[in-house]
Design a protein around this motif. Structure first.
Motif, PDB file in Angstrom:
ATOM      1  N   TYR A 103     -15.865   1.735  -6.343  1.00 18.39           N
ATOM      2  CA  TYR A 103     -14.476   1.960  -6.759  1.00 18.39           C
ATOM      3  C   TYR A 103     -13.832   3.049  -5.903  1.00 18.39           C
ATOM      4  N   ALA A 104     -14.596   4.106  -5.614  1.00 15.87           N
ATOM      5  CA  ALA A 104     -14.080   5.161  -4.730  1.00 15.87           C
ATOM      6  C   ALA A 104     -13.780   4.581  -3.347  1.00 15.87           C
ATOM      7  N   HIS A 105     -14.623   3.649  -2.917  1.00 20.05           N
ATOM      8  CA  HIS A 105     -14.407   2.995  -1.624  1.00 20.05           C
ATOM      9  C   HIS A 105     -13.129   2.160  -1.650  1.00 20.05           C
ATOM     10  N   LEU A 106     -12.922   1.414  -2.742  1.00 28.10           N
ATOM     11  CA  LEU A 106     -11.715   0.604  -2.863  1.00 28.10           C
ATOM     12  C   LEU A 106     -10.462   1.477  -2.845  1.00 28.10           C
ATOM     13  N   GLN A 107     -10.563   2.678  -3.409  1.00 28.25           N
ATOM     14  CA  GLN A 107      -9.424   3.600  -3.422  1.00 28.25           C
ATOM     15  C   GLN A 107      -9.036   4.036  -2.016  1.00 28.25           C
ATOM     16  N   LYS A 108     -10.015   4.068  -1.112  1.00 30.13           N
ATOM     17  CA  LYS A 108      -9.767   4.573   0.240  1.00 30.13           C
ATOM     18  C   LYS A 108      -9.351   3.489   1.226  1.00 30.13           C
ATOM     19  N   LEU A 109      -9.545   2.230   0.852  1.00 29.92           N
ATOM     20  CA  LEU A 109      -9.149   1.153   1.759  1.00 29.92           C
ATOM     21  C   LEU A 109      -7.631   1.126   1.897  1.00 29.92           C
ATOM     22  N   SER A 110      -7.168   0.777   3.063  1.00 26.73           N
ATOM     23  CA  SER A 110      -5.730   0.836   3.345  1.00 26.73           C
ATOM     24  C   SER A 110      -4.993  -0.308   2.655  1.00 26.73           C
ATOM     25  N   LEU A 111      -3.688  -0.167   2.597  1.00 26.34           N
ATOM     26  CA  LEU A 111      -2.862  -1.233   2.036  1.00 26.34           C
ATOM     27  C   LEU A 111      -3.002  -2.510   2.843  1.00 26.34           C
ATOM     28  N   ARG A 112      -3.285  -2.376   4.122  1.00 24.85           N
ATOM     29  CA  ARG A 112      -3.464  -3.555   4.982  1.00 24.85           C
ATOM     30  C   ARG A 112      -4.602  -4.435   4.461  1.00 24.85           C
ATOM     31  N   TYR A 113      -5.680  -3.805   3.984  1.00 20.82           N
ATOM     32  CA  TYR A 113      -6.806  -4.574   3.458  1.00 20.82           C
ATOM     33  C   TYR A 113      -6.360  -5.397   2.240  1.00 20.82           C
ATOM     34  N   TYR A 114      -5.599  -4.774   1.338  1.00 23.62           N
ATOM     35  CA  TYR A 114      -5.189  -5.475   0.125  1.00 23.62           C
ATOM     36  C   TYR A 114      -4.133  -6.535   0.401  1.00 23.62           C
ATOM     37  N   GLN A 115      -3.412  -6.376   1.480  1.00 31.08           N
ATOM     38  CA  GLN A 115      -2.451  -7.410   1.861  1.00 31.08           C
ATOM     39  C   GLN A 115      -3.159  -8.653   2.408  1.00 31.08           C
ATOM     40  N   ASN A 116      -4.355  -8.453   2.957  1.00 31.01           N
ATOM     41  CA  ASN A 116      -5.092  -9.561   3.578  1.00 31.01           C
ATOM     42  C   ASN A 116      -6.232 -10.093   2.715  1.00 31.01           C
ATOM     43  N   THR A 117      -6.447  -9.521   1.530  1.00 28.83           N
ATOM     44  CA  THR A 117      -7.565  -9.906   0.673  1.00 28.83           C
ATOM     45  C   THR A 117      -7.064 -10.272  -0.711  1.00 28.83           C
TER      46      THR A 117
END
Length: 582
Positions: A103-117
């Motif tokens: 979860y801490a890792h997911l918090q640090k992923l960029s918005l770009r990752y969530y736009q593509n996943t």
């Protein structure tokens, strides 16, 4: 191999607990191994004895039964409890640590990752695949070793009883090895395909539930049902492919297992008839045969379980190894003092290398306390520009500075703490009204929350809700109107009290009356702080110190309202189109 090393980091703190569980497990598995030897003694030394009287036979039988009951009830019961308890405790703690880290890792992923996943894909890995990895510890690091320990003990006893009969008992083990090598080669890929298909269902379901109002407004229920049946059918096919392979595996393994007792009955019976083997030894040997192949079956099943767990671990570690686009530099500084001055110096930006520039050579200086508005047609780069300030994305060329420091040289935490944003898409979380306002400052007291709501002109409608500030608003604030959600989002920013204020269509969801109520609040909030406003409704930004017109990623005009009207360019045309010229 790297994923196993990464997973071992979560196991390492619990090594002593695992060792303790293994020791307890050895005691637990050793206790049942005494039964065949007890049977041997009863048959050879009691039931068929010609030297003991009936009374002596009965007294020894009662003594043996009493000792056995003590062993199996008083000793084995607590041992079994603690083995199960510690095994579940360890796996649960490891999953707790893994999910926290993930979860801490997911918090640090960029918005770009969530736009593509797809969100459902990440959730599937977080929930289902993480849960499957517990078998690596429970099965791979506990059960397998205990079964191997049991096998060694049983084999040792069987060789002690009759070496030749022991050899007959394990004659089919080479066939086991061949079956495992052939049958489990494909199982990992089949398991991974099944997990991927399940993630597809979760992704589709998550997205459709979020957009259920759109589906109903376009009467797409039947069409959407057909689409889901296709995705669900894909999962069924993957699941059945894995099931067929599992069924064939168990059929082969169980068939091989059933051969061993037949061989032992044939050869052992022949030896008893010949007088080379006592009946008690034969009975004990047959008892140990089941205790030989029971752990062997479990080892084969463990191979299936571990193969599936390994496939899930691959998917978890793929997510865990997802790189961060936005990271603090090794020498990142903490932003000290009020953040007020912003400067764009020849900034170029695009979301990925395959796209054209979203922002071209942006040069702009925003002085402390200024209110700067960004206007222009949709797609001009306004929202992209303001998303660079809190460093949601990094620029490719040029420099973006806050208080004279490049934002890439500042810690993300200190930079974002100084910035308050009301975005175009206001996201409220399930929970109460107060919970959502407190996101602006989780440590604020009730008086501060109410003051923020009053400042955002939200207090009145909140008090009219069934439970006031304790009213549950549902997922994404579904129980509130668009204007109410917008005012709660603004109240959050009032509570945060940031140095830099960014308003991206902050009044877009409000009717004219609500907009009028909140404009004064926004002006109060903007005073004595640097404010950036993105707006399509130009009447809301005529008071700005500087209005910047963005077209195709470039600044084409800038100045105050009166200057731009007199200029007669793009801004003046937009203003006249909206019939705002009085």
């Amino acid at each position: 191999m790297n994923q196993w090393k990464a997973y071992y980091k979560f196991i390492k703190p619990y090594r002593k607990w695992i060792l303790l569980t293994l020791i307890i497990g050895m005691i637990k598995f050793t206790i049942p191994l005494t039964l065949p030897m007890i049977m041997k003694y009863v048959v050879d030394d009691l039931l068929t004895s010609s030297t003991l009287s009936v009374q002596e036979q009965m007294s020894q039988l009662v003594l043996i039964l009493g000792g056995t009951l003590i062993l199996f009830i008083i000793v084995r019961g607590p041992v079994e409890y603690f083995r199960q308890y510690f095994a579940q405790l360890i796996t649960s703690r490891i999953l707790f640590d893994l999910r926290n880290k993930l979860y801490a890792h997911l918090q640090k992923l960029s918005l770009r990752y969530y736009q593509n996943t797809k969100v459902g894909e990440a959730i599937s890995r977080f929930i289902n695949d993480v849960e499957q990895t517990k078998n690596i510890v429970e099965v791979g690091m506990m059960n397998i070793w205990l079964d191997m320990f049991t096998l060694l003990i049983v084999l040792g006893v069987m060789i002690y009883l009759n070496p030749m009969l022991a050899l007959v008992s394990i004659a089919i083990l080479p066939l086991y090895a061949i079956a495992v090598k052939i049958l489990y080669k494909r199982l990992k890929q089949l398991s991974k395909d099944r997990s991927q298909a399940l993630a597809g269902i979760q992704s589709y379901l998550h997205e459709r539930i979020q957009g259920i109002s759109v589906i109903r407004s376009f009467t797409l229920e039947k069409y959407d049902q057909q689409q889901f049946e296709g995705i669900n059918g894909n999962f069924l096919n993957k699941a059945m492919a894995q099931t067929r392979w599992n069924a064939m595996t168990f059929a082969v393994i169980n068939t091989l297992t059933d051969i061993a007792p037949i061989l032992v009955i044939g050869y052992g019976g022949y030896r008893v008839i010949q007088g080379d083997l006592t009946l008690g030894t034969f009975v004990a040997f047959f008892g140990y045969l089941d205790r030989l192949y029971a752990p062997l079956r479990r080892l084969i099943n463990s191979s299936t379980t571990l193969t599936q767990a390994s496939a899930s671990l691959d998917r978890v570690m793929e997510l865990m190894n997802e790189s961060y686009d936005i990271v603090d530099s090794p020498n990142a500084k903490t932003l000290e003092g009020p953040a007020k001055h912003i400067r764009f110096d020849h900034v170029y930006f695009k979301y990925n290398d395959q796209e054209d520039w979203i922002l071209n050579d942006i040069n702009l200086e925003i002085m402390a306390g200024e209110t700067v508005a960004f206007v222009g047609m949709s797609g001009g780069g306004k929202s992209s520009l303001i998303s660079l300030i809190p460093r949601f994305y990094d620029i490719q060329e040029g420099s973006l500075q806050v208080n004279g420091f490049d934002v890439r040289d500042l810690t993300q935490d200190s930079l974002r703490r100084s910035i308050g944003m009301v975005l175009q898409d206001n996201f409220l979380f399930s929970g109460s009204v107060q919970d959502n306002i407190l996101l602006g400052n989780p440590h604020a007291d009730n008086k501060e929350v109410i003051a923020a709501a009053i400042a955002a002109n939200a207090h009145e409608f909140i008090m009219n809700l069934p439970n006031g500030y304790d009213t549950e608003i549902g997922e994404r604030g579904v129980k509130l109107s668009g204007g109410q959600k917008q005012r709660l989002a603004i109240a959050r920013v009032f509570l945060k009290n940031p140095d830099i204020l960014i308003l991206d269509e902050a009044t877009s969801a409000l009717d004219l009356e609500s907009e009028h109520l909140i404009q004064q609040s926004l002006q109060d909030l903007s005073s004595n702080r640097t404010t950036l406003i993105v707006a399509h409704r130009l009447s809301t930004i005529t008071h700005a110190d500087v209005i910047v017109v963005l077209e195709n990623g470039s600044i084409t005009e800038s100045g105050n309202h009166q200057h731009l009207i007199e200029l007669g360019g793009s801004y003046a045309r937009l203003y006249n189109v909206q019939n705002l010229d009085t």
